[in-house]
Design an enzyme around this catalytic site. Structure first.
Site, PDB file in Angstrom:
ATOM      1  N   ASN A   1     -10.149  -1.872  -7.238  1.00 31.27           N
ATOM      2  CA  ASN A   1      -9.091  -1.106  -7.389  1.00 31.27           C
ATOM      3  C   ASN A   1      -9.548  -1.140  -8.965  1.00 31.27           C
ATOM      4  OD1 ASN A   1      -5.941  -2.034  -5.671  1.00 31.27           O
ATOM      5  ND2 ASN A   1      -7.949  -0.415  -5.387  1.00 31.27           N
TER       6      ASN A   1
ATOM      7  N   MET B   1      -7.324  -4.189   7.518  1.00 32.41           N
ATOM      8  CA  MET B   1      -7.364  -4.634   7.008  1.00 32.41           C
ATOM      9  C   MET B   1      -8.119  -4.709   5.640  1.00 32.41           C
ATOM     10  SD  MET B   1      -6.045  -7.718   7.929  1.00 32.41           S
ATOM     11  CE  MET B   1      -5.866  -8.520   7.632  1.00 32.41           C
ATOM     12  N   SER B   2      -9.337  -3.835   5.339  1.00 30.58           N
ATOM     13  CA  SER B   2     -10.228  -3.929   4.051  1.00 30.58           C
ATOM     14  C   SER B   2     -10.404  -4.999   3.136  1.00 30.58           C
ATOM     15  CB  SER B   2      -8.399  -2.939   3.001  1.00 30.58           C
ATOM     16  OG  SER B   2      -8.319  -1.730   3.182  1.00 30.58           O
TER      17      SER B   2
ATOM     18  N   ASP C   1       0.908  -1.007  -0.313  1.00 31.54           N
ATOM     19  CA  ASP C   1      -0.470  -0.560  -0.031  1.00 31.54           C
ATOM     20  C   ASP C   1       0.446   1.197   0.166  1.00 31.54           C
ATOM     21  OD1 ASP C   1      -2.271   1.709  -0.325  1.00 31.54           O
ATOM     22  OD2 ASP C   1      -2.481   0.962   2.088  1.00 31.54           O
TER      23      ASP C   1
END
EC number: 2.5.1.-
Length: 253
Positions: free
Chosen positions: A81, A209-210, A33
């Site tokens: 994304n 954690m997404s 990230d």
């Protein structure tokens, strides 16, 4: 600068000494990230940030190999994304396919795709599968490449695959639902047949954690690093391993 490099090498050496004989995670997963924010702070484009992030992967895998890690999972692209602006997404997909192809060409690790093809451009999916196929059966460290990955989608796909399998065996939906166990879900995940990650590292300072490895991370140790992924150094990795070695893993007990 030279003095700083000397201090860095000394600190690196000290960390490696501290890890001698320490427990090493069998499976490390990393959330790469911060590429865009790293690029923005130096006045560069998001694509430049993604390129620099991709160039870091080989070094990271080498560090894992040196540490004795057996399995590494790299989260390169989430399902969210895939909804980015095409001006950023298209070059990003090329960077990812080129990076995976380069890893395969190294003929050093067995690669495995972890994710869904459902929203992936067909040509990208074809290239990724072709690259991964070239590494089948290679000995040594395994590398999971998470592209088009989302934890919720993975669980949905696992349940769907399980129900399809049961239907093919002549079971009714009621029978399949009644027989469903935790192991059935685990056996139909993208990571089926692999141990859950012992350690998840997320760079960039974000502490969430997404949805990454949502099912698999129930007993996973988490380590959040302030450095953006392109700035992530071996000392950052060694500090994560040191932190992991110092924890008491209860695994729900």
């Amino acid at each position: 600068m030279r003095f700083t490099n000397i201090l860095y090498r000394l600190y690196d050496r000290r960390l490696r000494r501290e890890l001698e004989g320490a427990e090493v995670p069998r499976h490390v997963a990393v959330m790469l990230d911060g590429n865009r924010r790293w690029a923005r702070q130096i006045g560069k484009s998001a694509t430049f940030g993604h390129e620099q992030g991709a160039s870091k992967i080989f070094s990271f895998l080498r560090w894992c190999e040196e540490a004795g890690i057996e399995i590494v999972t790299l989260w390169l692209l989430s399902t969210d994304n895939l909804n980015r602006d095409p001006e950023e997404l298209e070059p990003l997909l090329k960077i990812i396919t080129d990076a995976v192809d380069s890893l395969a060409s190294a003929h050093r690790w067995e690669l495995r795709l972890v994710g869904s093809d459902s929203s992936m451009p067909a040509d990208v999916s074809k290239k990724l599968h072709a690259a991964v196929h070239r590494t089948e059966g290679l000995p040594g460290m395994r590398v999971n490449v998470a592209v088009g990955y989302g934890g919720r989608q993975e669980i949905v796909d696992a349940v769907r695959d399980y129900l399809s399998e049961e239907a093919s065996a002549g079971k009714t939906i009621e029978q399949a639902a009644q027989n469903l166990t935790l192991d059935d879900i685990t056996d139909h995940l993208y990571t089926a047949g692999q141990p859950d990650p012992d350690l998840v590292i997320r760079t960039s300072g974000e502490q969430r954690m997404s949805g990454f490895l949502l099912w698999q991370s129930v007993h996973t140790e988490l380590y959040f690093c302030e450095a953006y992924w392109p700035d992530f150094r071996r000392t950052d990795f060694l500090r994560a391993l040191r932190d992991y070695a110092g924890r008491e893993r209860r695994r729900g007990r």
